[in-house]
Design a protein around this motif. Structure first.
Motif, short mmCIF file in Angstrom:
data_model
loop_
_atom_site.label_atom_id
_atom_site.label_comp_id
_atom_site.label_asym_id
_atom_site.label_seq_id
_atom_site.Cartn_x
_atom_site.Cartn_y
_atom_site.Cartn_z
N ALA A 72 0.82 -1.21 0.00
CA ALA A 72 0.00 0.00 0.00
C ALA A 72 0.86 1.26 0.00
CB ALA A 72 -0.94 0.00 1.20
N HIS B 220 0.87 1.52 -4.48
CA HIS B 220 -0.50 1.88 -4.84
C HIS B 220 -0.81 3.32 -4.48
CE1 HIS B 220 -1.42 -2.17 -6.08
NE2 HIS B 220 -0.74 -2.58 -5.02
N HIS C 39 -4.22 4.64 -3.93
CA HIS C 39 -5.27 4.70 -2.91
C HIS C 39 -5.74 3.28 -2.62
CE1 HIS C 39 -9.01 6.96 -1.25
NE2 HIS C 39 -8.55 6.06 -0.42
N SER C 40 -5.21 2.74 -1.56
CA SER C 40 -5.52 1.36 -1.22
C SER C 40 -6.36 1.28 0.05
CB SER C 40 -4.22 0.57 -1.03
OG SER C 40 -3.42 1.19 -0.06
N ARG D 271 0.17 9.05 -1.96
CA ARG D 271 -0.45 7.76 -1.62
C ARG D 271 -1.37 7.89 -0.40
NH1 ARG D 271 2.53 4.08 -4.61
NH2 ARG D 271 4.67 4.70 -5.02
N MET E 183 -3.60 5.27 2.25
CA MET E 183 -3.91 3.91 2.72
C MET E 183 -5.05 4.04 3.71
SD MET E 183 -1.44 1.18 4.71
CE MET E 183 -0.95 2.39 5.93
N HIS F 259 -10.65 2.52 -5.16
CA HIS F 259 -9.36 2.08 -4.62
C HIS F 259 -8.63 1.32 -5.72
CE1 HIS F 259 -11.95 2.36 -0.98
NE2 HIS F 259 -10.86 2.93 -0.48
N ASP F 260 -7.34 1.58 -5.86
CA ASP F 260 -6.58 0.83 -6.88
C ASP F 260 -6.07 -0.49 -6.33
OD1 ASP F 260 -4.64 2.18 -5.27
OD2 ASP F 260 -3.17 2.04 -6.88
N ALA F 261 -6.18 -0.71 -5.04
CA ALA F 261 -5.85 -2.01 -4.44
C ALA F 261 -6.76 -2.24 -3.25
CB ALA F 261 -4.39 -2.04 -3.99
N LYS F 262 -7.30 -3.44 -3.18
CA LYS F 262 -8.15 -3.84 -2.06
C LYS F 262 -7.53 -5.08 -1.45
CE LYS F 262 -12.28 -2.04 -4.25
NZ LYS F 262 -13.62 -2.34 -4.77
N PHE F 263 -7.15 -4.96 -0.18
CA PHE F 263 -6.50 -6.05 0.53
C PHE F 263 -7.40 -6.53 1.66
CE2 PHE F 263 -2.91 -3.21 -0.77
CZ PHE F 263 -2.30 -4.07 -1.67
N THR G 200 -15.13 -6.58 -3.96
CA THR G 200 -14.17 -6.70 -5.04
C THR G 200 -14.77 -6.45 -6.41
OG1 THR G 200 -14.48 -9.11 -5.08
CG2 THR G 200 -12.64 -8.24 -3.76
#
Length: 163
Positions: free
Chosen positions: A73, A77, A79-80, A121, A123, A142-146, A162
């Protein structure tokens, strides 16, 4: 190519002259000194280099999975968001992020949003303790979803978040 084992690296470092040691340290710092986090060889590096759209990782507690999510993050990335099922479980993520970033600068604990200092960035930490809570995240980009501890989430929550 398999990553070298830490024991082998340390053994090689031990037989270097002081000048060789300093040169090695200088080279490593020049290559990575600007990064707040560097993945460990093996699972973390393989996960970050994966081209998969979805990636699942498991293993023993303390294996570095949460650290990898935070590290990705803050280094890869824009915006995660990192989800845990319940907000009280986010305390461990906050602690690890504080360790990685060297403090809590840029963190809004009320909103659970961390604006990473010196970067663009962001998070975010999120939670969905009840079925239906996932709808609070609708329309948020969000460009990443964890998901930390994905097994704690309902399948419907994962699918909704997702999409």
């Amino acid at each position: 190519m398999q990553a070298p084992r830490l024991e082998d690296i340390l053994a090689a470092f031990e037989v270097m002259t002081p000048e060789e040691k300093q040169s090695t340290i200088d080279t490593a710092m020049a290559a990575t000194g600007h990064l707040p986090w560097i993945p460990s060889p093996g699972g973390q590096t393989m996960a970050l280099e994966s081209e998969a759209d979805e990636l699942f990782s498991g293993g023993e507690p303390g294996g570095g999975k949460s650290s990898m999510l935070i590290g990705a993050a803050v280094t890869q990335h824009t915006h995660s968001i990192i989800f845990r099922r319940e907000f009280p479980q986010i305390k461990g993520l906050e602690k690890e992020a504080t360790r990685i970033l060297g403090g809590r600068q840029g963190y809004n604990g009320a909103d659970k949003i961390w604006r990473i200092p010196g970067t663009s960035r962001v998070m975010e930490f999120g939670s969905c303790p009840h079925i239906g809570d996932e709808e609070r995240y609708q329309g948020r980009d969000h460009d990443a979803k964890f998901f930390d501890e994905i097994t704690h989430f309902a399948k419907s929550q994962y699918r909704y978040l997702t999409l």
